[in-house]
Design a protein around this motif. Structure first.
Motif, short mmCIF file in Angstrom:
data_model
loop_
_atom_site.label_atom_id
_atom_site.label_comp_id
_atom_site.label_asym_id
_atom_site.label_seq_id
_atom_site.Cartn_x
_atom_site.Cartn_y
_atom_site.Cartn_z
N TYR A 244 33.24 -3.17 -5.39
CA TYR A 244 32.43 -4.12 -4.62
C TYR A 244 31.79 -5.17 -5.52
O TYR A 244 30.92 -5.92 -5.08
N TYR A 267 28.46 0.51 3.55
CA TYR A 267 28.87 -0.80 3.02
C TYR A 267 27.70 -1.46 2.30
O TYR A 267 27.85 -1.99 1.19
N LEU A 271 27.50 -2.33 -1.75
CA LEU A 271 27.21 -3.67 -2.24
C LEU A 271 26.01 -3.65 -3.18
O LEU A 271 26.04 -4.24 -4.27
N VAL A 276 25.08 -6.60 -5.67
CA VAL A 276 25.17 -7.69 -4.70
C VAL A 276 23.91 -7.71 -3.82
O VAL A 276 23.58 -6.69 -3.20
#
Length: 328
Positions: A244, A267, A271, A276
């Motif tokens: 990711y 998810y 991340l 992220v």
């Protein structure tokens, strides 16, 4: 995950059950038949304009020589150097057209004077994976190459969608990262359809209104075609990704009683672990697509406010310059 009546937000209960009665699908065969019926019914809404927005259509060439229809929504006043939003509609990969989600386009445009580009991508009842993703990627490249005439900045190309459109958004960010032809500034996959394996607790035996374990399985079978139950590429089901890193910042939310709850949470976690930035909210009592099914419910208003506030923040903070060597 067995969902009881009391688990559903009070303001969402009635409309959720009414939709279930209207759209009840008791078998895979009936589900597929219903998808074809919906497709026929939505044909007459293609090209439908939206009050307060400027609307045009474009047709771009696919590699096989066929044409892909693209819907373009702009503010009534001309724009230059605006954020460009690629919006991918939901519908379990098997139904829907861009025109059905104009309320979202209007919110985004009213918030930041952006331009929304929505492809009428191929549905799974017509062509399974990778048809829809190919259409979305072609649209993204077209946005980059035509940024000036669209009035958008090529360093702020944004991808977003809801449900299956959100699944396509997540897959598209992986594909764009790996091909290196176009850079996405940030992504907005709302309650995304990410995992064909349906192994999480929220995805197993889920009987919530609107979207449950049965409809989820039938939709994945249609989308994956011969790949269903086999080794599935990460670009078909983004939850299968293991890397990711270097993905664009994300905005997402999900209800806590729907099948996609756990895969959305996972998810987000993946991340964040990859460094992220993510803005995420979990809404108690929300079934799938609750913000669309009953937009006037207080929970829906909170979700929409979170989405738009996060969008405004992202527009102010996230940019991704294009690599000059890959521009035509």
């Amino acid at each position: 995950m067995k969902v009881t009546y009391k688990m559903i937000d009070k303001q969402l209960r009635l409309r959720g059950f009414l939709y279930n009665l209207l759209l009840k699908k008791s078998s895979e065969e009936k589900y597929i038949k219903f998808m074809h019926t919906i497709k026929k019914q939505t044909e007459n809404r293609k090209g439908q304009k939206v009050d307060g927005l400027h609307f045009t259509e474009q047709w771009i060439a696919r590699k096989d020589g066929t044409k892909l229809r693209i819907c373009i929504y702009k503010p009534l006043d001309p724009v230059q150097s605006a954020p460009g939003v690629l919006w991918l509609h939901g519908g379990g990969y098997s139904q829907g057209i861009p025109e059905l989600f104009s309320a979202t386009y209007k919110r985004l445009i009213q918030a930041r004077n952006c331009v929304v580009i929505a492809p009428d991508y191929r549905l799974s009842i017509e062509a399974p994976y990778p048809a829809a993703l190919d259409d979305c990627y072609d649209t993204l490249l077209w946005m980059k190459d035509h940024a000036e005439e669209l009035g958008i900045r090529d360093d702020q190309l944004i991808a977003g969608g809801e449900s299956a459109g959100a699944g396509l958004t997540a897959a598209l960010t992986l594909l764009a990262r790996d091909r290196g032809e176009v850079n996405i500034a940030f992504q907005m996959p709302l309650y995304p359809m990410l995992d064909d394996r349906m192994a999480t607790e929220s995805a197993k035996d889920n009987n919530a209104p609107i979207w449950n374990s049965n409809t989820n399985r039938w939709a994945w079978k249609l989308y994956l075609g011969e790949l269903f139950g086999r080794e599935v590429p990460v670009y078909a089901a983004a939850a299968r990704a293991t890397d990711y890193s270097k993905l664009p910042p994300a905005i997402t939310f999900v209800g806590d009683i729907e099948p996609f709850k756990d895969e959305t949470v996972e998810y987000v976690k993946n991340l964040e672990q990859a460094g992220v930035p993510v803005k995420f909210e979990l809404f108690k009592g929300g079934y799938h697509g609750f913000d669309i099914i009953n937009p006037n419910a207080e929970l829906s208003k909170k979700a929409t406010a979170f989405f738009i506030e996060s969008f405004n923040y992202a527009v102010d903070h996230y940019f991704a310059e294009q690599n000059q060597q890959v521009k035509d």
